[in-house]
Each structure stands twice: as C-alpha cells, then as structure tokens.
Design an enzyme around this catalytic site. Structure first.
Site, PDB file in Angstrom:
ATOM      1  CG  ASP A  17      -4.238   3.617  -2.473  1.00 52.77           C
ATOM      2  OD1 ASP A  17      -3.244   2.691  -2.238  1.00 52.77           O
ATOM      3  OD2 ASP A  17      -5.209   4.049  -2.275  1.00 52.77           O
ATOM      4  CG  ASP A  64      -1.861   1.302   1.512  1.00 51.06           C
ATOM      5  OD1 ASP A  64      -2.066   2.562   0.545  1.00 51.06           O
ATOM      6  OD2 ASP A  64      -2.476   0.925   1.958  1.00 51.06           O
TER       7      ASP A  64
END
Length: 418
Positions: free
Chosen positions: A296, A111
């Site tokens: 992201d 992430d």
C-alpha cells in the site's frame, strides 16, 4: 564433491539469465517519460497525517476479495516512466492532467491499495480547499457527463462524496481517452488541509474498484499505450535529494534501479496486491510465519498486528508513552544501534536497516512501524479478523525495495534498491 560442477553450472545459468534480462530492460526503459518532483517540508503537517492514513487504510481493507490466484513467470517491454513527488518520505505523488484541449494539471497520490481515479472538483477547491488544484468539466471539450453518485466512508465515519465523470486523462506522455473517475465535491477537512494531493490514482486490481469503474491501468492497457500489464515503483528517500521522489514505470521495469534479479511471488488474493510472506524476524525474534501482506503506497508506515508491534517496540526500546498521534517517537541517538529487520519472501531475504525504517524529521525520529489497533487493548475499532493479522507494506518498505507489479500474471517482483 560430484555435485559441485552442477552447482557451478546452475549458478552460471542464473547469472547469464540475469544479465540477459538486464540488457533487454536497459534498452527499453530509455523510452520512458519523466516528470518533475518535489518534497514537503512542513514537519508538523507530516506527523499529523499518519492518523488520517490509518483511517483511509481501514476503509480500504474492508472489501477484501476472497478469490485466490497463482502464476509462474513475467517479462517486460515498452515503458512509460513517471517521476514521483516525495512529500518528505511519507506520501508520493505524480503530476497528471484532465480534459482537452488544455490539460488541467493536478497532483495525484499514488495508491497501490485502491483502484479508482479521484480528483477534487474546481467548485470544491474554491469553497473548501483553496491551496489545491481541481477539475473543471466546463473547460474541457472531451467531458462526458455521467452523474452517478460516488461515496467512501472512512473509519472515522467521515464521508467523501462526488459524482462520476468521464474525460481524457493525461499521465506524462500517455493520453488516456474516455477515463471514468470520481469528481470529488465533498471530503473530510483533514484530507484537504493536511495533504498536498488533489486526488488519488489507484493502481490496484479492478476487483476492488468502487462502482465497477474501469481502472486507469486497465484503460491504459486496452488502449495500447503500454505493451505489457506491468508497472514498477522506485521510491527515493534520500533527504539530500529533495527534488527526486523516485519513479513510477508503466509497462516494465528499469534494472539500473535495483541490484541482482527480481524475486517473483504470486498474488495470494486478487484485489489488493497481497502476497504470502514466509517469515519476518527482528534480531533472532520471529514476528510472523506464512503471514499475509498488502502493498500500500498510500500508507507511509509498515502496519503490523499488535503482537508483532509489541515485540518490535521492545527491541527498539520504545514504550507506550512514546506514542504520539498514532506513531512512536524514538531517541535519534539510538538509531544507529537498532537491529535489522529481515523479511523472507519467495525464499529470499530482504533486509531493512534502521535507516530504512526510522524517519528523521529535523531531530524528531519516528518508528516506521505501527498498528491499526490500540495495542494496549483499551479500544479497538477492528470489525474484521484480517485487520489484526495482516501486514501492510507502506512507503517504509518501498523505500528499500524496488517493486514490480504484474496485473496480467498476478505477480509481484522485488529486488533491493541501488
């Protein structure tokens, strides 16, 4: 005509620089470490995960930093290479471990829009998450109790809770000592049932680390495990190569994974990997100018503001009635006739072809674009203007573009994948 020799000289110098950079990188990346990859095959599970990703994304966007930054150059050296696990082109994982003398294996979601290290506790796994692996502090000789509470509240109002612990963290051949992380003892049911990961490794800046915990990247650099504050991501979306999800390279890049030279742009706000995008177009229609975008990898789709999404859907022939679980279904027969989408970043065009932004799940085709808002205007849960204006480059973007992140000079480098 007098400028032609100067132009030729400039182009020659650029070519020489690219070749020199590639030669240096090609020598260094061979020192990397590689791990085994896998792919998710449960399509129903995959389609259901998109809604939960949006809830996590809304939570992540809430603490946006207001600091500004600019940088100028970058270079790479020794590299650690970790292979990615591909969950059917929607989520990408690395295998890792906690504790000593025997490292307890777990699978961590990569992430880039968070900065903490999280892992399920073994007790939580036994009670609520039987098909996952968890961390058992009693089995580690290097465990250090911390006990500080850790909590994340999602946009759905569901809460993830745990305590902070410190132990040895293993990532490939890298052994990171005294890494503090969140040991999760309670999490939303869907997070456990609809995902393959046992935790999350956040690769964002320390400014967005919850509880002020030292990030894995900072710890890796401080302990001298990599030479440069750089990591790179190569995402493989080749459905015929199910075992290969790509690679996470810590400490540098690999020029065999991209074409041409990397284009660098400065981070516009420290915290997230956020940049300014010059322009985005679909066909001849402009979607944004000088807009902000966040990288992201914890989000599968490209998240866009409602005005842009409406234009995209119109160009793709998608109607609001084609929406299901927060994503848009499209007739697979139309995919080859869809337009390209061009992102101008750092005065260079990066193109996504229809095959890049359409997911095909055994005959069910899904658009790679969505929004955090209800674009019909019937309901929005957005409390921040940023949610309506910012773009989020999820795995759809990573699937087409090799990306380098320099957390020392605050730069992002991009080049088309090979």
């Amino acid at each position: 005509m007098q400028s032609s020799p100067k132009l030729a000289l400039a182009l020659t110098l650029v070519l020489i620089w690219c070749l020199a950079q590639s030669h240096v990188e090609s020598r260094r990346w061979r020192k990397s470490v590689q791990l085994k990859l896998h792919r998710e095959t449960n399509h129903t599970k995959i389609l259901s995960s998109f809604h939960n990703q949006k809830l996590r994304l809304k939570e992540k966007l809430s603490p946006t930093s207001d600091l500004a930054i600019s940088s100028v150059s970058v270079y790479q050296t020794t590299v650690s290479k970790e292979n990615l696990i591909n969950s059917h082109n929607t989520e990408y994982y690395v295998t890792a471990g906690f504790g000593t003398p025997k490292s307890q294996p777990v699978t961590l979601l990569v992430d880039t829009a968070s900065a903490n290290l999280l892992v399920y506790s073994s007790e939580f796994v036994k009670q609520s998450c039987l098909h996952h692996d968890g961390y058992n502090s009693s089995e580690s000789q290097t465990y250090q109790a911390n006990g500080s509470p850790f909590q994340i509240q999602f946009a759905s109002q569901e809460i993830l809770t745990g305590i902070l612990s410190t132990d040895t963290f293993t990532l490939g051949d890298l052994v990171i000592k005294n890494q503090t992380f969140a040991e999760i003892n309670s999490a939303p049911t869907d997070m456990c049932k609809r995902s393959n990961f046992d935790g999350i490794i956040g690769l964002g800046f320390s400014e967005i680390a919850l509880n002020g915990v030292e990030t894995p990247l900072d710890n890796i650099l401080e302990q001298g495990l990599i030479d440069e504050p750089i990591f790179s991501l190569y995402v493989n979306r080749n459905a015929s190569d199910a075992s290969n999800g790509g690679v996470l390279l810590l400490g540098g890049s690999d020029p065999t994974l991209y074409s041409g030279c990397l284009t660098y742009v400065p981070v516009s706000k420290v915290g997230f990997w956020q940049i300014t995008v010059g322009q985005v177009e679909i066909g001849s229609k402009k979607l944004c100018s000088n807009c902000q975008a966040i990288f992201d990898m914890g989000t599968s789709l490209i998240i866009v503001p409602c005005p842009a999404l409406k234009i995209i859907n119109k160009k793709l022939g998608i109607k609001e009635t084609d929406r299901k679980d927060g994503v848009y279904i499209i007739d697979c027969k139309k995919v080859s006739h869809l337009p390209k989408i061009v992102f101008n970043i750092g005065w260079k065009d990066f193109t996504l072809n229809p095959s890049d932004y359409i997911f095909n799940y055994s005959g069910t085709c899904v658009s790679g674009f969505s929004s955090l808002s209800d674009c019909n205007g019937t309901q929005t849960n957005d409390d921040s203007e940023d949610l309506n204006n910012i773009w989020v480059f999820g795995d759809v973007f990573f699937g087409a573009i090799f990306t380098l992140f320099d957390f020392g000079l605050k730069l992002v480098g991009m080049a088309p994948k090979v």
